[in-house]
Design a protein around this motif. Structure first.
Motif, PDB file in Angstrom:
ATOM      1  N   CYS A 131       0.845  -1.201   0.000  1.00 52.56           N
ATOM      2  CA  CYS A 131       0.000   0.000   0.000  1.00 52.56           C
ATOM      3  C   CYS A 131       0.879   1.249   0.000  1.00 52.56           C
ATOM      4  N   PRO A 132       1.231   1.759  -1.158  1.00 53.41           N
ATOM      5  CA  PRO A 132       2.183   2.880  -1.228  1.00 53.41           C
ATOM      6  C   PRO A 132       1.539   4.261  -1.147  1.00 53.41           C
ATOM      7  N   GLN A 133       0.196   4.329  -1.071  1.00 59.46           N
ATOM      8  CA  GLN A 133      -0.474   5.622  -1.155  1.00 59.46           C
ATOM      9  C   GLN A 133      -0.776   6.205   0.221  1.00 59.46           C
ATOM     10  N   ILE A 165     -11.231  -8.627   3.856  1.00 63.31           N
ATOM     11  CA  ILE A 165     -10.312  -8.901   2.751  1.00 63.31           C
ATOM     12  C   ILE A 165      -8.873  -8.961   3.246  1.00 63.31           C
ATOM     13  N   CYS A 166      -8.475  -8.006   4.099  1.00 59.93           N
ATOM     14  CA  CYS A 166      -7.085  -7.974   4.578  1.00 59.93           C
ATOM     15  C   CYS A 166      -6.762  -9.163   5.467  1.00 59.93           C
ATOM     16  N   ASN A 167      -7.749  -9.707   6.167  1.00 58.25           N
ATOM     17  CA  ASN A 167      -7.527 -10.924   6.958  1.00 58.25           C
ATOM     18  C   ASN A 167      -7.141 -12.101   6.075  1.00 58.25           C
ATOM     19  N   ASN A 168      -7.410 -11.947   4.780  1.00 57.34           N
ATOM     20  CA  ASN A 168      -7.188 -13.040   3.840  1.00 57.34           C
ATOM     21  C   ASN A 168      -5.812 -13.008   3.191  1.00 57.34           C
ATOM     22  N   PHE A 169      -5.027 -11.963   3.482  1.00 59.65           N
ATOM     23  CA  PHE A 169      -3.674 -11.869   2.925  1.00 59.65           C
ATOM     24  C   PHE A 169      -2.656 -12.522   3.872  1.00 59.65           C
ATOM     25  N   HIS A 170      -1.513 -12.894   3.299  1.00 57.19           N
ATOM     26  CA  HIS A 170      -0.415 -13.401   4.141  1.00 57.19           C
ATOM     27  C   HIS A 170       0.200 -12.268   4.950  1.00 57.19           C
ATOM     28  N   GLY A 171       0.291 -11.089   4.352  1.00 56.13           N
ATOM     29  CA  GLY A 171       0.873  -9.948   5.045  1.00 56.13           C
ATOM     30  C   GLY A 171       0.516  -8.656   4.331  1.00 56.13           C
ATOM     31  N   ILE A 172       0.699  -7.542   5.039  1.00 55.56           N
ATOM     32  CA  ILE A 172       0.417  -6.219   4.490  1.00 55.56           C
ATOM     33  C   ILE A 172       1.590  -5.304   4.805  1.00 55.56           C
ATOM     34  N   VAL A 173       2.044  -4.569   3.801  1.00 53.67           N
ATOM     35  CA  VAL A 173       3.081  -3.555   4.004  1.00 53.67           C
ATOM     36  C   VAL A 173       2.499  -2.233   3.525  1.00 53.67           C
ATOM     37  N   SER A 174       2.429  -1.238   4.418  1.00 51.22           N
ATOM     38  CA  SER A 174       1.767  -0.001   4.063  1.00 51.22           C
ATOM     39  C   SER A 174       2.537   1.215   4.539  1.00 51.22           C
ATOM     40  N   LEU A 175       2.544   2.234   3.703  1.00 48.89           N
ATOM     41  CA  LEU A 175       2.955   3.557   4.150  1.00 48.89           C
ATOM     42  C   LEU A 175       1.906   4.034   5.150  1.00 48.89           C
ATOM     43  N   ARG A 176       2.326   4.779   6.180  1.00 47.97           N
ATOM     44  CA  ARG A 176       1.368   5.223   7.202  1.00 47.97           C
ATOM     45  C   ARG A 176       0.299   6.107   6.563  1.00 47.97           C
ATOM     46  N   SER A 177      -0.945   5.696   6.750  1.00 48.77           N
ATOM     47  CA  SER A 177      -2.077   6.419   6.188  1.00 48.77           C
ATOM     48  C   SER A 177      -3.301   6.096   7.024  1.00 48.77           C
TER      49      SER A 177
END
Length: 294
Positions: A164-166, A216-228
């Motif tokens: 999540c780069p935005q 939906i996010c519970n269904n991913f292996h991992g999440i990498v996000s810029l702070r937003s």
């Protein structure tokens, strides 16, 4: 009295009468808070409103952005919000007061910009500022236990990592950072997928309404996000989360000091949270730290 002063007085009286007429649409026994800023601000306010209601009584939330109007439904069984993009901000600023039956723009810049300067000072967080604005004890913990979430019949993402780069309110990172991270994730055997990022020939992009974000996010292996604000929204999801904070000054402290999910007590399991402050020329070590965590 000069004609000019009389003219000004008549205009002010007319504005005041317009304001009094406008207030008839509001219940004098309820608080009305206007949430016109970011997704994260709306989420943070909602985590405090159960405590606020216990002390001060009923409230209604007014949203200027349609995509945010359902956020209170994550927290409350009753419908406590509506959409209105025609609020008389000039009249609110001139005649508004922080009392029941009057629409209040609940944001430090509008209510007391001096208070907003405290953000980051000695690790005073944005959530602390909202506690001050709502007159809630600073030791109060946020209540972000969400109502049961509808489980969607969605394609499995268990072998994918969401990137999540935005962000709207902080500096974004060069896309080279994210493309390189995607390449490294792909080498580990996982599939990188971007959130709302166009023109990526080699990688898939996904989008979904905020109402479905947790399931939906519970269904991913991992999440990498810029702070937003998206990070606040998914703070309770069960997936491993990496939140990246650019090393920047934000108000009276560093961004990570004032908006850390951990400092604000938003995550239910800090073992599934990695928060990284990113300095310039540090991308290689940060990439390695992310890969080791996820």
């Amino acid at each position: 009295m000069s004609n000019q002063l009389i003219f000004r007085a008549i205009k002010k009286l007319n504005r005041y009468l317009t304001w009094r007429k406008y207030l008839k649409k509001y219940d004098k026994d309820k608080w009305y808070f206007i949430l016109k800023y970011g997704l994260g601000d709306a989420y943070l306010v909602c985590t405090l409103l159960k405590k606020f209601a216990q002390i001060n009584g009923d409230f209604i939330l007014i949203f200027e952005k349609k995509n945010q109007v359902n956020i209170p439904n994550f927290f409350f069984k009753k419908n406590l919000s509506y959409y209105d993009n025609k609020l008389p901000y000039g009249l609110i600023k001139e005649f508004g007061r922080q009392i029941k039956g009057v629409p209040i723009i609940l944001h430090p810049i509008d209510l007391n910009d001096q208070i907003s300067q405290l953000i980051g000072y000695k690790k005073i967080t944005l959530l602390d500022i909202y506690k001050i604005l709502l007159n809630i004890d600073l030791n109060t913990k946020p209540d972000n236990r969400l109502l049961p979430i509808k489980v969607l019949n969605i394609a499995t993402h268990k072998n994918k990592v969401l990137l999540c780069p935005q962000a709207n309110s902080v500096s974004t990172l060069d896309m080279k950072f994210w493309i390189r991270l995607a390449e490294l994730i792909k080498r580990t055997g996982y599939i990188p997928i971007f959130l709302r990022t166009e023109n990526l020939e080699s990688y898939e992009s996904i989008d979904f309404p905020i109402e479905d974000a947790i399931s939906i996010c519970n269904n991913f292996h991992g999440i990498v996000s810029l702070r937003s604000g998206f990070c606040d929204l998914i703070s309770t999801c069960e997936t491993k989360k990496v939140i990246i904070y650019p090393h920047v000054q934000w108000r009276s402290g560093k961004l990570i000091d004032s908006t850390s999910l951990s400092l604000m007590g938003l995550c239910l399991d800090d073992d599934k949270l990695l928060e990284i402050e990113l300095y310039e020329n540090q991308t290689e070590s940060v990439h390695e730290e992310i890969l080791n965590f996820i």
